[in-house]
Design an enzyme around this catalytic site. Sequence first.
Site, mmCIF file in Angstrom:
data_model
loop_
_atom_site.group_PDB
_atom_site.id
_atom_site.type_symbol
_atom_site.label_atom_id
_atom_site.label_comp_id
_atom_site.label_asym_id
_atom_site.label_seq_id
_atom_site.Cartn_x
_atom_site.Cartn_y
_atom_site.Cartn_z
ATOM 1 C CG HIS A 62 -2.026 -1.043 1.070
ATOM 2 N ND1 HIS A 62 -3.063 -1.167 1.963
ATOM 3 C CD2 HIS A 62 -2.246 -2.009 0.125
ATOM 4 C CE1 HIS A 62 -3.874 -2.144 1.601
ATOM 5 N NE2 HIS A 62 -3.393 -2.670 0.483
ATOM 6 C CD GLU A 64 -1.219 3.570 3.877
ATOM 7 O OE1 GLU A 64 -2.254 3.446 4.553
ATOM 8 O OE2 GLU A 64 -1.013 2.962 2.806
ATOM 9 N NE ARG A 218 -9.122 13.566 -28.836
ATOM 10 C CZ ARG A 218 -10.252 12.877 -28.834
ATOM 11 N NH1 ARG A 218 -10.409 11.843 -28.020
ATOM 12 N NH2 ARG A 218 -11.235 13.213 -29.657
ATOM 13 N N GLY A 301 -25.288 4.442 -28.585
ATOM 14 C CA GLY A 301 -26.266 5.409 -29.096
ATOM 15 C C GLY A 301 -27.638 5.232 -28.503
#
Length: 363
Positions: A62, A64, A218, A301
Amino acid sequence: MCRPDFASGFFMKKDEFYMKAAVKNAIKAKGKTGINPLVGCVIVKNGRIIAEGHHEGPGFPHAEIMAINSAEESLKSSTMYITLEPCNTWGRTPPCVDTIEQIPFKRIVIGMVDPNPKVSGRSIKKLERKYKVKTGVLEDEVKNLNPYFENYITTKKTYIILKAAFTLDGYLNVQNSKSKYFTGIESRAFVHKERFKTDAILVGANTVNADDPILDCRLAEKKYKPQVIILDFSNKLDYSKSLISDLKRKKIIFVSEKSRNKIKNRDDIKYIFIKRKEDAWIKLKNEFCQENIVSVFIEGGADVFAGALESGTVDEIQIFHAPVFSGKGKRIDLLKMTNKKFSLKELLVFKNDVFSRYICSQD
């Protein structure tokens, strides 16, 4: 090593300044952590960042621990800045809070409390016995690192967002236009920021064939590319399109069981075979966390919009209205296609376009 711009941060509070550095570290792993949250960490001593880390993905240390292990000098009397409350349970790795307790830190600064009920506040209480602990620093910015993590923790289901753009007379397209876009560049840049928050973008095969979209981030100046999900129930997808020919981009394609023997096996494509169109939405909602996809951004769509709403799986609707008229084309009423109730949560104006965000009501 990350070195924040001190000139730009001169008027910023010290803790916020270093938490921003932790946030920048977290973003380095965008797209790699799967169902795990993005987490970043920096360790500061005498006004210098002396160590930093971020969570790189399942099974990796992790943030840390990465920061602690990267330190090249004593951590005594230093301050740890961590975006998310450290874990206190065993998983693929030991509890981070136990390792932190062995270090003679002066302070621990935490961006937000972990929404996981197994952790939530428990690590903080444990750390407070030994250190000065401050929480809630840049909390909104930290939450934006993992906007759908809490939904995953509480429901174990994928969060589904539907985005659509309409003309003033309610159409999804402008007839005889030279451009496929009718919203402004400001609106499109905002969409790219919304894409950046999600794990995958979903479109129908007809949209891929007609528009040849790139579906990246982008315009938000982000290199990250979400995974792609394509609904191709009729096996009509044009494999020569840019999105499909990008072998580095992971794609998941839903196809009819009838087309099982017609598909093109490729390493960058995972096929999911279904008997009914409705099954795609059920799988997407209930099983895609197993694909490390906890959020999906639907971009069209019209048939895809209808199927999503009729399935009752949509959690959020984002609508843009542009000041143009079409007169004919594809026209749908999104909010009449579902039996779910949605509440308006945000209203913005991008130059000439109006944006509204609706969240599915839980009552």
